[in-house]
Design an enzyme around this catalytic site. Structure first.
Site, short mmCIF file in Angstrom:
data_model
loop_
_atom_site.label_atom_id
_atom_site.label_comp_id
_atom_site.label_asym_id
_atom_site.label_seq_id
_atom_site.Cartn_x
_atom_site.Cartn_y
_atom_site.Cartn_z
N HIS A 159 -17.58 2.25 0.25
CA HIS A 159 -17.03 1.14 1.02
C HIS A 159 -17.46 1.20 2.48
O HIS A 159 -17.45 2.28 3.09
CB HIS A 159 -15.50 1.12 0.92
N LYS A 187 -7.01 -4.88 -3.32
CA LYS A 187 -7.81 -5.44 -2.23
C LYS A 187 -8.79 -4.41 -1.69
O LYS A 187 -8.60 -3.21 -1.92
CB LYS A 187 -6.90 -5.94 -1.10
N HIS A 210 -10.78 6.77 1.78
CA HIS A 210 -9.40 6.67 1.30
C HIS A 210 -9.32 5.67 0.15
O HIS A 210 -10.15 4.77 0.04
CB HIS A 210 -8.45 6.25 2.44
N ASP A 266 -4.67 -0.78 -1.95
CA ASP A 266 -6.00 -0.67 -1.37
C ASP A 266 -6.87 -0.01 -2.44
O ASP A 266 -6.48 1.03 -2.99
CB ASP A 266 -5.90 0.22 -0.11
N HIS A 268 -10.78 0.80 -3.03
CA HIS A 268 -12.16 0.75 -2.54
C HIS A 268 -13.16 1.42 -3.48
O HIS A 268 -12.86 2.49 -4.03
CB HIS A 268 -12.25 1.49 -1.20
N CYS A 311 -2.36 -3.46 7.54
CA CYS A 311 -2.21 -4.30 6.34
C CYS A 311 -0.93 -5.12 6.35
O CYS A 311 -0.92 -6.27 5.92
CB CYS A 311 -2.33 -3.43 5.09
N ASP A 355 0.79 -1.25 0.00
CA ASP A 355 0.00 0.00 0.00
C ASP A 355 0.82 1.30 0.00
O ASP A 355 0.55 2.20 0.81
CB ASP A 355 -0.96 0.01 1.21
#
Ligand code: ZN
Length: 205
Positions: free
Chosen positions: A52, A106, A81, A46, A48, A151, A8
Protein backbone atom coordinates in the site's frame (compact mmCIF):
# COMPACT_ATOMS: atom_id res chain seq x y z
CA UNK A 1 -33.29 5.68 12.09
CA UNK A 2 -29.85 6.07 13.54
CA UNK A 3 -26.67 4.15 12.83
CA UNK A 4 -23.62 3.60 14.98
CA UNK A 5 -20.36 3.57 13.03
CA UNK A 6 -17.51 1.78 14.82
CA UNK A 7 -14.27 2.83 13.18
CA UNK A 8 -11.23 0.56 12.88
CA UNK A 9 -11.20 -1.38 16.16
CA UNK A 10 -8.33 -3.52 14.88
CA UNK A 11 -5.30 -4.90 16.67
CA UNK A 12 -2.85 -2.68 14.78
CA UNK A 13 -4.62 0.42 16.14
CA UNK A 14 -4.70 -0.85 19.71
CA UNK A 15 -1.86 -0.66 22.27
CA UNK A 16 0.88 -3.06 21.14
CA UNK A 17 -0.17 -2.76 17.48
CA UNK A 18 1.80 -1.38 14.52
CA UNK A 19 0.00 1.98 14.59
CA UNK A 20 -1.28 2.07 18.13
CA UNK A 21 -3.71 4.74 19.28
CA UNK A 22 -2.95 5.51 22.94
CA UNK A 23 -5.60 3.96 25.21
CA UNK A 24 -7.58 2.93 22.13
CA UNK A 25 -8.62 -0.29 23.84
CA UNK A 26 -10.38 1.59 26.62
CA UNK A 27 -13.38 2.49 24.48
CA UNK A 28 -14.27 -1.10 23.49
CA UNK A 29 -16.54 -1.88 26.49
CA UNK A 30 -18.40 1.36 25.83
CA UNK A 31 -18.78 0.51 22.13
CA UNK A 32 -20.28 -2.83 23.16
CA UNK A 33 -22.77 -1.16 25.48
CA UNK A 34 -23.77 1.41 22.90
CA UNK A 35 -24.70 -1.04 20.15
CA UNK A 36 -28.08 -2.04 21.61
CA UNK A 37 -29.20 1.59 21.51
CA UNK A 38 -28.98 1.92 17.73
CA UNK A 39 -31.15 0.77 14.83
CA UNK A 40 -28.14 -0.21 12.76
CA UNK A 41 -24.49 -0.92 13.59
CA UNK A 42 -21.68 -0.76 11.04
CA UNK A 43 -18.00 -1.46 11.65
CA UNK A 44 -15.10 -0.40 9.44
CA UNK A 45 -11.86 -2.22 8.83
CA UNK A 46 -8.70 -0.72 7.38
CA UNK A 47 -7.70 -3.42 4.88
CA UNK A 48 -4.50 -2.75 2.95
CA UNK A 49 -2.62 -4.80 0.40
CA UNK A 50 1.01 -5.42 1.39
CA UNK A 51 2.32 -2.81 -1.09
CA UNK A 52 0.00 0.00 0.00
CA UNK A 53 1.27 3.44 -0.97
CA UNK A 54 0.49 4.90 2.47
CA UNK A 55 3.27 2.74 3.95
CA UNK A 56 6.60 4.55 4.46
CA UNK A 57 8.31 1.24 3.64
CA UNK A 58 6.99 1.58 0.08
CA UNK A 59 8.94 4.84 -0.47
CA UNK A 60 12.74 4.50 -0.23
CA UNK A 61 14.27 7.06 2.16
CA UNK A 62 10.94 7.95 3.78
CA UNK A 63 10.09 7.36 7.40
CA UNK A 64 6.74 6.87 9.12
CA UNK A 65 4.90 10.13 9.91
CA UNK A 66 6.69 12.05 7.14
CA UNK A 67 4.30 13.44 4.56
CA UNK A 68 4.50 13.37 0.78
CA UNK A 69 2.36 14.11 -2.24
CA UNK A 70 0.51 11.05 -3.44
CA UNK A 71 -1.48 11.52 -6.66
CA UNK A 72 -2.12 15.16 -5.76
CA UNK A 73 -3.14 14.42 -2.19
CA UNK A 74 -0.97 15.11 0.85
CA UNK A 75 -0.39 11.75 2.49
CA UNK A 76 0.99 10.99 5.92
CA UNK A 77 3.23 7.94 5.63
CA UNK A 78 2.48 5.20 8.12
CA UNK A 79 4.22 2.14 9.42
CA UNK A 80 2.93 -1.00 7.69
CA UNK A 81 -0.45 -1.71 9.26
CA UNK A 82 -3.70 -3.59 8.76
CA UNK A 83 -2.37 -5.81 6.01
CA UNK A 84 -5.15 -7.94 4.56
CA UNK A 85 -5.42 -11.25 6.36
CA UNK A 86 -2.92 -10.39 9.11
CA UNK A 87 -3.74 -10.50 12.80
CA UNK A 88 -3.17 -6.74 13.00
CA UNK A 89 -6.02 -6.22 10.55
CA UNK A 90 -8.49 -8.31 12.55
CA UNK A 91 -11.26 -6.65 14.49
CA UNK A 92 -10.47 -6.98 18.19
CA UNK A 93 -12.04 -10.09 19.68
CA UNK A 94 -13.30 -8.06 22.61
CA UNK A 95 -15.49 -6.03 20.24
CA UNK A 96 -18.98 -7.52 20.21
CA UNK A 97 -19.88 -7.98 16.54
CA UNK A 98 -23.18 -9.79 16.94
CA UNK A 99 -25.17 -6.66 16.06
CA UNK A 100 -22.80 -5.46 13.35
CA UNK A 101 -24.76 -5.63 10.11
CA UNK A 102 -22.00 -4.58 7.73
CA UNK A 103 -18.23 -4.38 7.84
CA UNK A 104 -16.87 -1.77 5.45
CA UNK A 105 -13.35 -2.52 4.27
CA UNK A 106 -11.35 0.47 3.10
CA UNK A 107 -7.87 1.25 1.84
CA UNK A 108 -7.86 -1.76 -0.49
CA UNK A 109 -6.58 0.20 -3.52
CA UNK A 110 -2.76 0.18 -3.32
CA UNK A 111 -2.52 3.64 -4.89
CA UNK A 112 -4.73 5.63 -2.58
CA UNK A 113 -5.54 5.77 1.11
CA UNK A 114 -9.04 5.85 2.54
CA UNK A 115 -9.53 7.42 5.94
CA UNK A 116 -13.25 7.87 5.51
CA UNK A 117 -15.66 4.96 5.63
CA UNK A 118 -17.52 6.55 2.69
CA UNK A 119 -14.88 7.47 0.09
CA UNK A 120 -11.17 7.23 -0.65
CA UNK A 121 -9.09 10.30 0.17
CA UNK A 122 -9.58 11.79 -3.30
CA UNK A 123 -13.33 11.07 -3.32
CA UNK A 124 -12.88 9.00 -6.47
CA UNK A 125 -14.58 5.85 -5.30
CA UNK A 126 -17.35 5.18 -2.85
CA UNK A 127 -17.29 2.26 -0.44
CA UNK A 128 -21.07 1.95 -0.82
CA UNK A 129 -21.71 2.88 2.82
CA UNK A 130 -23.68 6.03 2.01
CA UNK A 131 -26.11 4.11 -0.19
CA UNK A 132 -26.37 1.29 2.34
CA UNK A 133 -27.35 3.70 5.10
CA UNK A 134 -29.85 5.57 2.92
CA UNK A 135 -31.40 2.28 1.72
CA UNK A 136 -31.96 1.42 5.38
CA UNK A 137 -33.65 4.75 6.06
CA UNK A 138 -30.84 6.07 8.25
CA UNK A 139 -30.87 9.83 8.76
CA UNK A 140 -28.56 10.14 11.79
CA UNK A 141 -25.04 8.75 11.85
CA UNK A 142 -23.13 8.48 15.13
CA UNK A 143 -19.38 8.05 14.78
CA UNK A 144 -17.00 6.34 17.20
CA UNK A 145 -13.64 4.58 17.15
CA UNK A 146 -10.06 5.18 16.03
CA UNK A 147 -8.26 7.34 15.27
CA UNK A 148 -10.12 10.50 16.14
CA UNK A 149 -8.21 12.94 13.96
CA UNK A 150 -8.00 10.65 10.92
CA UNK A 151 -10.57 8.00 10.08
CA UNK A 152 -13.20 9.19 12.56
CA UNK A 153 -12.84 12.79 11.40
CA UNK A 154 -13.02 12.07 7.66
CA UNK A 155 -15.92 9.69 8.12
CA UNK A 156 -17.78 12.40 10.04
CA UNK A 157 -17.00 15.07 7.43
CA UNK A 158 -18.24 12.85 4.60
CA UNK A 159 -21.37 11.88 6.54
CA UNK A 160 -22.22 15.58 6.87
CA UNK A 161 -21.52 16.18 3.20
CA UNK A 162 -23.90 13.34 2.33
CA UNK A 163 -26.61 15.08 4.32
CA UNK A 164 -26.75 12.88 7.41
CA UNK A 165 -27.26 14.36 10.81
CA UNK A 166 -23.83 13.53 12.22
CA UNK A 167 -22.74 13.07 15.80
CA UNK A 168 -19.23 12.44 17.11
CA UNK A 169 -19.28 10.57 20.41
CA UNK A 170 -16.39 12.23 22.18
CA UNK A 171 -15.94 9.59 24.88
CA UNK A 172 -16.16 6.73 22.38
CA UNK A 173 -13.26 7.87 20.17
CA UNK A 174 -9.52 8.24 20.74
CA UNK A 175 -6.89 10.15 18.75
CA UNK A 176 -3.22 9.52 18.06
CA UNK A 177 -2.37 13.15 18.90
CA UNK A 178 -4.56 15.17 21.26
CA UNK A 179 -3.58 18.53 19.76
CA UNK A 180 -4.39 17.49 16.20
CA UNK A 181 -7.65 16.06 17.49
CA UNK A 182 -8.67 19.42 18.96
CA UNK A 183 -8.17 21.04 15.55
CA UNK A 184 -10.10 18.19 13.94
CA UNK A 185 -13.01 18.66 16.36
CA UNK A 186 -13.12 22.35 15.49
CA UNK A 187 -13.24 21.53 11.79
CA UNK A 188 -15.97 18.95 12.32
CA UNK A 189 -18.03 21.31 14.46
CA UNK A 190 -17.79 24.02 11.82
CA UNK A 191 -19.05 21.53 9.25
CA UNK A 192 -22.11 20.87 11.39
CA UNK A 193 -21.04 17.72 13.22
CA UNK A 194 -22.51 17.63 16.70
CA UNK A 195 -20.21 16.49 19.53
CA UNK A 196 -21.98 14.50 22.24
CA UNK A 197 -21.27 12.06 25.05
CA UNK A 198 -22.37 8.43 25.01
CA UNK A 199 -24.70 8.96 27.95
CA UNK A 200 -27.08 10.81 25.60
CA UNK A 201 -27.63 7.53 23.71
CA UNK A 202 -27.27 5.04 26.55
CA UNK A 203 -30.30 6.59 28.22
CA UNK A 204 -32.52 5.92 25.20
CA UNK A 205 -34.05 2.53 24.47
ZN1 ZN B 1 -4.45 2.56 6.89
Amino acid sequence: MNALIITDIQYDFLPGGALAVPRGDEIIPLLNRLQGHFDLVVATQDWHPQNHSSFASHHPGKKPLETMDLNGCEQVLWPDHCIQGSRGAQLAESLDVRRVQAVIRKGTDPDIDSYSAFYDNLHRRTTGLGGFLKDHGVDCVVITGLAGEYCVRYTAMDARQLGFETVLLADAARPICQRDYQAAIEQMTQAGVRVAMSSAFLETV
